[in-house]
Structure formats: structure tokens, C-alpha cells
Design an enzyme around this catalytic site. Structure first.
Site, PDB file in Angstrom:
ATOM      1  N   SER A   9       0.669  -1.127   0.068  1.00 10.96           N
ATOM      2  CA  SER A   9      -0.360   0.305   0.020  1.00 10.96           C
ATOM      3  C   SER A   9       1.094   1.195  -0.022  1.00 10.96           C
ATOM      4  CB  SER A   9      -0.907  -0.083   1.246  1.00 10.96           C
ATOM      5  OG  SER A   9      -1.853  -1.342   1.203  1.00 10.96           O
TER       6      SER A   9
ATOM      7  N   SER B  17      -3.479  -4.281  -2.783  1.00  7.05           N
ATOM      8  CA  SER B  17      -3.200  -2.650  -2.264  1.00  7.05           C
ATOM      9  C   SER B  17      -4.128  -1.579  -2.031  1.00  7.05           C
ATOM     10  CB  SER B  17      -1.675  -1.739  -3.721  1.00  7.05           C
ATOM     11  OG  SER B  17      -1.214  -1.532  -3.531  1.00  7.05           O
TER      12      SER B  17
ATOM     13  N   ASP C 100      -4.083   2.189  -2.246  1.00  4.89           N
ATOM     14  CA  ASP C 100      -3.340   3.068  -3.146  1.00  4.89           C
ATOM     15  C   ASP C 100      -4.242   4.544  -3.132  1.00  4.89           C
ATOM     16  OD1 ASP C 100      -0.846   1.355  -2.645  1.00  4.89           O
ATOM     17  OD2 ASP C 100      -1.751   0.539  -4.626  1.00  4.89           O
TER      18      ASP C 100
END
Length: 322
Positions: free
Chosen positions: A216, A254, A256
């Protein structure tokens, strides 16, 4: 002996725009950063607080989601109203909610009439190097980060919310950078913890993959440009794009996110003039991500797992080959 050095000290100059005096998010007038770092006994974690002047009266803001596999407290209200009304805090995944609760306590002490507050707290998973299930963050850790916030150059690498993070096969952490634009500033601070192939100015630097649960990145963008929430959303999206410039593979697991805010409440910036701010945010985020790596140190943590610092010689070698 590995000595943390910022990317520019290694000859890595990202883009063409000039930096601010500190090359940091704190170059934006009124923006301060404070951090609390927790290490030892299987822990490598902490809190990073971004504290802009005027948060209590709200500041225009927007959030961009690259991958939504994360715990970003307060995001829906920012999307709905286009403002932040608290400082922005970063930490480890399972401590997110303890940090949000402590932030509420800190805010209530400063506003005895408040009955509704929207704390903004982001995270990445530092469970590779820290015993994340212990959720060690206390209110005192949060208060210390908030109360120590200053306009000095923030510490980078293995500090605060970046103490236990890794990125692109190496130890990473907190990084920051800025760009100057004709009397205004765009600054970025990142908590880097994602996978991919490290790329420095277009040159790939292979690494042994780190088998980590967390993939991340949290990006905070600050500016004093008079941008409205919609325009800040456009900046935030470019901040997420900048991850690709350093080699992110945007893995499906992830989280993000980019949060962009302005310290200027008046708007009126023309969309046709956003080319400069777009370039500034892309360059600042790219350099902040590189600083998060070059300023980190080899760390051994939970269950004796080790994340190796990026050898600076690899950077010099990659640049010399091209």
C-alpha cells in the site's frame, strides 16, 4: 556503513521544477509535521501527523483512490463535502481505529462544543516488521505526534508511520519533497509500502522480493494554490499516477490513496493553468517516494524478519549505466 541520504545527494534529480527551501511538504506555508516512532520488542511502527493551519475552520480537500484495499477513515465525508476538518494522521493498519479514536479525544479537548468530527486517518500494513496484532499505538503516542508538529524538515525513512514499511523490495518509510511554482508551493509526504520493480529516473534496480502482507501507499499532497476540491481531486489522481514512475505494480491487494488539500480557502484557479501544478505534484511525489527508500536503514523486526536498505551504490551504478 549505510548512511541515509536523500535522493538528490545521490545525484538523482527528478524533473525540472525547482524545489522549495527544504524540499519538503513543510515548504507549504502553514503545514507542519509531527511523528512518534515505536521500536523494540518486536515492534516497528508509529504515527505521522500532518497538521495544517486552519484545519478547524475546514480546508478544501479531495481524495483519490488508486486501489481501494485499505482503511482510510473519514474518506467519504471528504468526498461528499470537499473539505478536511482535522489534521491528517498515518499509522499501521490495525492501529488505524485507535489512532482515529485518540485524534477525536485530542480534538474534543480543543473544541468543547463539538458533537460531530471527521478524523482523517490512513494506513499501510507494517506487519512484516512489526507485531501488528498487538495494536500498540496509545493515545499518548498520537498526542505526541500532534503536539510535536513543526515546520522543520520532517524526518524520513524509518520513522513514524514508516518505521516498519517496505517498498519495491527494500526497506522504505516516510519520504517528502516539494516543488515551487511562481510564488506558490506543492508539497508531498508519502508512507511507502508497496510492491513492484524499483525504477530510478527510468532505470530499473532489481531486488529480492519481500514476502509481505502489505502492499500500500499513502500520499498526502499540500499546496497554497487557490484550488477547489474538484481541482484538488485532479492533483490527487496525478499523485497516485506518480507511483508508476518509481515502479509500482499496483498489486490487487494494495491500498493506494492520495489526499490533496489547499491551505487557501479562496478558489478561482483556471483549469487551463493546471499544467504546472500537475507537473509539480508528479515530480514531488516521485522524489518523496525515492527519499522514503534512500533515507531508510536495514531493519530487523518481528520474528527476526529483515528488510534490507537500498544500497546507494546500486543507484549510482544504474545511473552510470545509462
Amino acid at each position: 556503513m549505510h548512511s541515509p541520504r536523500r535522493a538528490r545527494e545521490l545525484g538523482v534529480v527528478v524533473g525540472t521544477l525547482p524545489t522549495g527551501p527544504l524540499n519538503a511538504i513543510t515548504d507549504v506555508p502553514g503545514v507542519q509535521v509531527g511523528q512518534t516512532t515505536i521500536t523494540g520488542d518486536g515492534l516497528n511502527t508509529g504515527v505521522t501527523a500532518i497538521v495544517p493551519d486552519g484545519w478547524a475552520e475546514t480546508l478544501p480537500a479531495a481524495i483519490a483512490v488508486g486501489n481501494g484495499y485499505g482503511k482510510l477513515v473519514g474518506s467519504t465525508q471528504v468526498d461528499e463535502l470537499g473539505v478536511i476538518e482535522t489534521p491528517i494522521l498515518l499509522t499501521g493498519t490495525l492501529s488505524t481505529f485507535r489512532v482515529a479514536d485518540a485524534l477525536i479525544t485530542w480534538l474534543l479537548e480543543r473544541n468543547p462544543k463539538a458533537t460531530s468530527l471527521n478524523p482523517v486517518v490512513g494506513e499501510t500494513n507494517d506487519g512484516q516488521l512489526s507485531d501488528i496484532r498487538r495494536r500498540p499505538i496509545t493515545p499518548e503516542h498520537v498526542f505526541a505526534a500532534l503536539d510535536s508538529a513543526s515546520s522543520a524538515l520532517p524526518d524520513e525513512g524509518c520513522v513514524g508511520a514508516g518505521t516498519g514499511t517496505t517498498a519495491l523490495g527494500f526497506k522504505a518509510g516516510i519520504g517528502t519533497a516539494s516543488r515551487a511554482l511562481s510564488g506558490n508551493t506543492v508539497g508531498a509526504l508519502v508512507q511507502a509500502n508497496f510492491s513492484g520493480l524499483l525504477t530510478v529516473l527510468g532505470r530499473p534496480i532489481p531486488a529480492e522480493p519481500i514476502d509481505a502482507d502489505g502492499n500500500s501507499c499513502m500520499i498526502v499532497v499540500a499546496t497554497d494554490l487557490p484550488l477547489d476540491a474538484r481541482q484538488l481531486g485532479r492533483l490527487a489522481r496525478r499523485a497516485v499516477f506518480a507511483m508508476g514512475r518509481v515502479g509500482s505494480d499496483y498489486a490487487p491487494g494494495s491500498g493506494d490513496y492520495a489526499i490533496a488539500f489547499s491551505t487557501t480557502r479562496t478558489s478561482g484557479f483556471a483549469d487551463r493553468d493546471l499544467r504546472g501544478p500537475f507537473q509539480a505534484v508528479t515530480e514531488a511525489v516521485e522524489e518523496a517516494l525515492l527519499n522514503s527508500l534512500t533515507m531508510a536503514e536495514t531493519t530487523t523486526g518481528f520474528q527476526d524478519r529483515t528488510a534490507r536498505a537500498l544500497p546507494h551504490g546500486l543507484v549510482a551504478e544504474a545511473l552510470s549505466r545509462h
